[in-house]
Design a protein around this motif. Structure first.
Motif, PDB file in Angstrom:
ATOM      1  N   ASP A 189       0.846  -1.208   0.000  1.00 55.32           N
ATOM      2  CA  ASP A 189       0.000   0.000   0.000  1.00 55.32           C
ATOM      3  C   ASP A 189       0.878   1.255   0.000  1.00 55.32           C
ATOM      4  N   HIS A 193       1.247   4.236  -2.776  1.00 55.16           N
ATOM      5  CA  HIS A 193       1.133   5.683  -2.519  1.00 55.16           C
ATOM      6  C   HIS A 193       2.298   6.428  -3.162  1.00 55.16           C
ATOM      7  N   HIS A 256      -5.835   2.875  -6.620  1.00 52.49           N
ATOM      8  CA  HIS A 256      -6.682   3.036  -5.434  1.00 52.49           C
ATOM      9  C   HIS A 256      -8.161   3.090  -5.838  1.00 52.49           C
ATOM     10  N   HIS A 270      -6.756  -4.033   1.850  1.00 50.61           N
ATOM     11  CA  HIS A 270      -6.544  -2.816   1.058  1.00 50.61           C
ATOM     12  C   HIS A 270      -5.258  -2.834   0.220  1.00 50.61           C
TER      13      HIS A 270
END
Ligand code: NAP
Ligand code: ZN
Length: 355
Positions: A189, A193, A256, A270
């Motif tokens: 994750d 980003h 995302h 996630h």
């Protein structure tokens, strides 16, 4: 070119204990918001409680935040916070308790309004938020974002309000109790980003410095995720925080946007749900010089090497064809979800991002 990052950050071992007096002086009475189990196991909850006990400061604990927290849970915590007259909120845990605590801070400060204001563009006050992260993933400890599950829409959505934490206490030792799966999913994750911020409509030379630094740090630890030592944990916690600083300025992009239905409908965590789109996203940029820079910062020779690395880390994730098509169609129709990708994209390309 604007930089705005108002969170006071302490990133060091035992920082909750060392900075306990500053933590306790944030307000008169705290609500500690955390998940069901992990913060009790890794010592983070006890460290926060000890700080309040030492300062003689009252607090109440809400330890019922689920993964991908829902609006309903936020409202339950709000009722307790209002009744207990708390005036600041401390989130302890992964991104789920941290995000929930931002939404709870807003709802406690506005006790007479309904949950719908979470998704309305109105200026509302909120209580100060302090964050104590225990995963190295979301960067929620420094971002203004809070993503909640909206059962009525059968997906997850970022609330409309930007709530920057006033302080983040980042102790990498809390990461040590993570399972291999939680560590890998959350690190992917953070990696997403960094990449989605670097390759983003809102990216500029100034805010790209966060991603560049984070990606270079990732190159040092990318082959140690299955055998982390103290120095790897420390680097991972700083990577996640820096990645949070990156998306605080640019937002995220297509991976995302595409991930939320995968998490909601299939229960895929996630980071994993985002990671399955990441190789394809980087490839979308393969004719652009900046994507080669991203590969280079991470220490990969080519796109296939990066995709193979992700596949090995995340394992196989089966997404039913019907969901792939529906998801791509929904994102394609939603201009807000496309706006952080600076070029034209077709529905077919969105479907093929899965690789
Ligand atoms: P999480 O949902 O907070 O936690 C996942 C699991 O890991 C939970 O079972 C949790 O247990 C456990 N866990 C947490 N810390 C642990 C530790 N140190 N040791 C052992 N287990 C631990 O996971 P996350 O990936 O950090 O957060 C995901 C959420 O953040 C999603 O809702 C996502 O949409 C959101 N997000 C927010 C931002 C932002 O900028 N705000 C960015 C990206 C993603 P417990 O439940 O017992 O605590
Ligand atoms: Zn994320």
């Amino acid at each position: 070119m604007n930089i705005y990052l108002p969170t006071l950050i302490y990133s060091e071992k035992d920082c909750v204990m060392k900075r306990g007096n500053i933590l306790a002086s944030t307000g008169k009475k705290a609500m500690i918001v955390t998940g069901k189990h992990s913060s009790k196991a890794n010592g983070s909850l006890q460290a926060v409680v000890d700080a309040f006990e030492k300062a003689g400061k009252p607090y109440v604990i809400f330890d019922d935040i689920e993964e991908n927290p829902s609006v309903e849970t936020v409202m339950r915590a709000r009722d307790i916070g209002v009744k207990e007259q708390v005036d600041f909120v401390v989130g302890v845990g992964g991104g789920s308790p941290l995000d929930a605590c931002k939404a709870i801070s807003l709802m406690i400060a506005n006790p007479l309004v309904g949950a719908e204001v979470l998704y309305e563009n109105v200026m509302l006050p909120y209580l100060p938020v302090v964050t104590v992260p225990t995963t190295a993933g979301t960067g929620s400890e420094v971002t203004p974002y809070a993503i909640l599950t909206l059962h009525q829409n059968k997906t997850k959505k970022s609330i409309s309000h930007k709530i920057y934490p006033v302080m983040a206490l980042v102790d990498y030792t809390y990461l040590k109790t993570q399972s291999e799966n939680v560590l890998i999913n959350t690190v992917v994750d953070a990696l997403a980003h960094l990449i989605e911020s670097y390759l983003n409509t809102n990216a500029n030379d100034l805010n790209r410095m966060y991603s560049e630094q984070g990606l270079r740090m990732f190159s040092q630890v990318k082959d140690s995720l299955r055998k982390p030592d103290d120095s790897v944990y420390k680097t991972l916690s700083n990577i996640a925080m820096i990645a949070g600083m990156a998306i605080a300025h640019t937002g995220t992009s297509l991976p995302h946007g595409l991930s939320y239905s995968v998490t909601y409908e299939l229960g895929v965590p996630h980071g994993k749900a985002v990671g399955i789109y990441l190789g394809g996203y980087l490839k979308l940029y393969q004719n652009k010089e900046e994507s080669k820079r991203v590969l280079d910062f991470m220490g990969f020779d080519d796109y296939d090497g990066f995709s193979a690395y992700l596949k090995e880390l995340l394992g196989d994730v089966q997404i039913p064809e019907e969901l792939v098509k529906r998801n791509a169609a929904q994102i394609f129709e939603n201009k807000a979800k496309l706006k952080n990708y600076p070029y034209d994209v077709t529905k077919d390309q969105l479907e093929k991002l899965l690789g």
